[in-house]
Design a protein around this motif. Sequence first.
Motif, mmCIF file in Angstrom:
data_model
loop_
_atom_site.group_PDB
_atom_site.id
_atom_site.type_symbol
_atom_site.label_atom_id
_atom_site.label_comp_id
_atom_site.label_asym_id
_atom_site.label_seq_id
_atom_site.Cartn_x
_atom_site.Cartn_y
_atom_site.Cartn_z
ATOM 1 N N ARG A 31 88.428 -6.679 -0.996
ATOM 2 C CA ARG A 31 88.109 -7.189 -2.316
ATOM 3 C C ARG A 31 87.528 -8.590 -2.253
ATOM 4 N NH1 ARG A 31 90.085 -4.070 -5.937
ATOM 5 N NH2 ARG A 31 91.713 -2.621 -5.396
ATOM 6 N N ASP A 32 86.399 -8.765 -2.901
ATOM 7 C CA ASP A 32 85.856 -10.102 -3.082
ATOM 8 C C ASP A 32 86.333 -10.584 -4.442
ATOM 9 O OD1 ASP A 32 84.508 -12.444 -3.081
ATOM 10 O OD2 ASP A 32 82.507 -11.564 -3.145
ATOM 11 N N GLN A 33 87.081 -11.668 -4.469
ATOM 12 C CA GLN A 33 87.694 -12.146 -5.709
ATOM 13 C C GLN A 33 86.768 -13.034 -6.530
ATOM 14 O OE1 GLN A 33 90.737 -11.222 -6.788
ATOM 15 N NE2 GLN A 33 91.127 -9.958 -5.012
ATOM 16 N N SER A 34 85.555 -13.314 -6.042
ATOM 17 C CA SER A 34 84.661 -14.181 -6.803
ATOM 18 C C SER A 34 83.242 -13.637 -6.751
ATOM 19 C CB SER A 34 84.704 -15.607 -6.243
ATOM 20 O OG SER A 34 84.213 -15.618 -4.921
ATOM 21 N N GLY A 35 82.437 -14.094 -7.700
ATOM 22 C CA GLY A 35 81.038 -13.711 -7.731
ATOM 23 C C GLY A 35 80.567 -13.384 -9.134
ATOM 24 N N PRO A 36 79.263 -13.181 -9.301
ATOM 25 C CA PRO A 36 78.706 -12.844 -10.613
ATOM 26 C C PRO A 36 79.014 -11.396 -10.986
ATOM 27 C CG PRO A 36 76.977 -12.861 -8.962
ATOM 28 C CD PRO A 36 78.228 -13.319 -8.266
ATOM 29 N N TYR A 37 78.998 -11.119 -12.293
ATOM 30 C CA TYR A 37 79.214 -9.752 -12.770
ATOM 31 C C TYR A 37 78.444 -9.501 -14.051
ATOM 32 C CZ TYR A 37 82.701 -11.764 -16.009
ATOM 33 O OH TYR A 37 83.337 -12.499 -16.974
ATOM 34 N N VAL A 38 78.259 -8.212 -14.342
ATOM 35 C CA VAL A 38 77.689 -7.753 -15.612
ATOM 36 C C VAL A 38 78.651 -6.725 -16.183
ATOM 37 C CG1 VAL A 38 75.282 -8.166 -14.968
ATOM 38 C CG2 VAL A 38 76.296 -5.931 -14.539
ATOM 39 N N SER A 39 78.671 -6.603 -17.503
ATOM 40 C CA SER A 39 79.539 -5.601 -18.123
ATOM 41 C C SER A 39 78.899 -5.045 -19.380
ATOM 42 C CB SER A 39 80.919 -6.191 -18.447
ATOM 43 O OG SER A 39 80.834 -7.098 -19.529
ATOM 44 N N GLY A 40 79.356 -3.871 -19.745
ATOM 45 C CA GLY A 40 78.964 -3.231 -20.993
ATOM 46 C C GLY A 40 80.213 -2.708 -21.673
ATOM 47 N N SER A 41 80.237 -2.742 -22.994
ATOM 48 C CA SER A 41 81.433 -2.282 -23.709
ATOM 49 C C SER A 41 81.049 -1.603 -25.011
ATOM 50 C CB SER A 41 82.385 -3.449 -23.990
ATOM 51 O OG SER A 41 81.754 -4.445 -24.766
ATOM 52 N N TYR A 42 81.968 -0.766 -25.455
ATOM 53 C CA TYR A 42 81.820 -0.045 -26.717
ATOM 54 C C TYR A 42 83.172 -0.052 -27.403
ATOM 55 C CZ TYR A 42 81.586 3.772 -30.017
ATOM 56 O OH TYR A 42 81.657 4.517 -31.157
ATOM 57 N N GLY A 43 83.174 -0.223 -28.713
ATOM 58 C CA GLY A 43 84.436 -0.209 -29.434
ATOM 59 C C GLY A 43 84.234 -0.153 -30.921
ATOM 60 N N GLY A 44 85.250 -0.585 -31.610
ATOM 61 C CA GLY A 44 85.204 -0.586 -33.056
ATOM 62 C C GLY A 44 85.809 -1.866 -33.598
ATOM 63 N N TYR A 45 85.605 -2.080 -34.883
ATOM 64 C CA TYR A 45 86.169 -3.260 -35.518
ATOM 65 C C TYR A 45 86.570 -2.945 -36.941
ATOM 66 C CZ TYR A 45 81.646 -3.834 -37.865
ATOM 67 O OH TYR A 45 80.515 -3.635 -38.614
ATOM 68 N N LYS A 46 87.411 -3.796 -37.470
ATOM 69 C CA LYS A 46 87.786 -3.760 -38.876
ATOM 70 C C LYS A 46 87.500 -5.142 -39.427
ATOM 71 C CE LYS A 46 91.455 -2.520 -42.068
ATOM 72 N NZ LYS A 46 90.625 -1.670 -42.863
ATOM 73 N N SER A 47 86.684 -5.202 -40.470
ATOM 74 C CA SER A 47 86.393 -6.489 -41.099
ATOM 75 C C SER A 47 87.319 -6.667 -42.291
ATOM 76 C CB SER A 47 84.923 -6.567 -41.524
ATOM 77 O OG SER A 47 84.595 -5.538 -42.422
ATOM 78 N N HIS A 48 87.821 -7.877 -42.446
ATOM 79 C CA HIS A 48 88.731 -8.231 -43.534
ATOM 80 C C HIS A 48 88.091 -9.336 -44.345
ATOM 81 C CE1 HIS A 48 91.900 -6.261 -41.211
ATOM 82 N NE2 HIS A 48 91.449 -6.915 -40.172
ATOM 83 N N GLY A 49 88.160 -9.225 -45.642
ATOM 84 C CA GLY A 49 87.675 -10.319 -46.468
ATOM 85 C C GLY A 49 86.917 -9.842 -47.680
ATOM 86 N N GLY A 50 87.626 -9.654 -48.781
ATOM 87 C CA GLY A 50 86.973 -9.341 -50.060
ATOM 88 C C GLY A 50 86.056 -8.155 -49.971
ATOM 89 N N GLU A 51 84.814 -8.384 -50.345
ATOM 90 C CA GLU A 51 83.817 -7.312 -50.394
ATOM 91 C C GLU A 51 83.372 -6.837 -49.020
ATOM 92 O OE1 GLU A 51 83.777 -9.718 -54.020
ATOM 93 O OE2 GLU A 51 83.482 -10.259 -51.948
ATOM 94 N N PHE A 52 83.804 -7.498 -47.953
ATOM 95 C CA PHE A 52 83.359 -7.135 -46.613
ATOM 96 C C PHE A 52 84.315 -6.195 -45.893
ATOM 97 C CE2 PHE A 52 81.280 -11.193 -47.458
ATOM 98 C CZ PHE A 52 79.962 -10.847 -47.217
ATOM 99 N N GLU A 53 85.314 -5.647 -46.587
ATOM 100 C CA GLU A 53 86.259 -4.722 -45.958
ATOM 101 C C GLU A 53 85.511 -3.489 -45.461
ATOM 102 O OE1 GLU A 53 89.587 -5.198 -45.659
ATOM 103 O OE2 GLU A 53 89.633 -7.071 -46.780
ATOM 104 N N ASP A 54 85.636 -3.206 -44.153
ATOM 105 C CA ASP A 54 84.948 -2.041 -43.596
ATOM 106 C C ASP A 54 85.410 -1.824 -42.160
ATOM 107 O OD1 ASP A 54 83.269 0.127 -43.434
ATOM 108 O OD2 ASP A 54 81.429 -0.996 -43.785
ATOM 109 N N GLU A 55 85.047 -0.676 -41.616
ATOM 110 C CA GLU A 55 85.274 -0.352 -40.213
ATOM 111 C C GLU A 55 83.988 0.208 -39.658
ATOM 112 O OE1 GLU A 55 88.561 2.285 -39.655
ATOM 113 O OE2 GLU A 55 89.857 1.158 -41.000
ATOM 114 N N ASN A 56 83.697 -0.126 -38.396
ATOM 115 C CA ASN A 56 82.461 0.358 -37.804
ATOM 116 C C ASN A 56 82.535 0.219 -36.291
ATOM 117 O OD1 ASN A 56 79.859 1.353 -37.590
ATOM 118 N ND2 ASN A 56 79.023 -0.006 -39.150
ATOM 119 N N ASP A 57 81.457 0.647 -35.606
ATOM 120 C CA ASP A 57 81.364 0.562 -34.154
ATOM 121 C C ASP A 57 80.681 -0.739 -33.752
ATOM 122 O OD1 ASP A 57 82.362 3.130 -34.200
ATOM 123 O OD2 ASP A 57 80.393 4.056 -34.029
ATOM 124 N N LEU A 58 80.910 -1.158 -32.514
ATOM 125 C CA LEU A 58 80.209 -2.319 -31.975
ATOM 126 C C LEU A 58 79.821 -2.049 -30.536
ATOM 127 C CD1 LEU A 58 82.071 -4.218 -29.863
ATOM 128 C CD2 LEU A 58 83.265 -4.698 -31.972
#
Length: 192
Positions: A31-58
């Motif tokens: 294992r090399d414990q150091s160095g550059p990396y790249v990543s990709g991710s997928y998920g979801g979120y829940k927004s809170h705040g008055g008229e902005f209440e919603d759920e969606n993907d990110l």
Amino acid sequence: MNSAIRITSAALFTASLVTAPVALAQSNAERDQSGPYVSGSYGGYKSHGGEFEDENDLLGAAVGYQFNPFFALEAEYIDFGNFGEDEVEGKLKGFGLSAVGRLPLTDSFGVYGKAGAFASAFDVDAFNASETYDEVSPFVGAGVDFRVTPALTAFAEYNRYNVDIDKEDFNGQVTNSGPEFDTGRVGLKHQF
């Protein structure tokens, strides 16, 4: 397209879990414990705040540098897509810069926390008016990671973001000063 992304993400995450015993069996010498990396991710979120209440993907993509098993710096791009309800809609995307503190629990498994700044572009369409808010705000997060191979790591994390708007721009019809976002996502990181 959302279902294709979900299926791909689920397949990659499942594959990483199935190959976990191989990663646990590897010695520190591999294992090399150091160095550059790249990543990709997928998920979801829940927004809170008055008229902005919603759920969606990110979607997210990041580049970073792991200095040692305990510390990394990371820059990421996140697209929250469209959200909102009725007369108020928003679209948020931006770049984050964060410090990542990691606690290795085994050679392959660890927990981490992250804190940084999120430079966002927040487009709001409300009550027949449109505004764009460009700002930098703090964010925090925590996660777990699991090294699948010497170069590939699977991760799952939670983050909280906050963006602001000026209610006066919409004649006081928007009842809050901007949404908060609770996010959950899974992803893969490749270290060079």
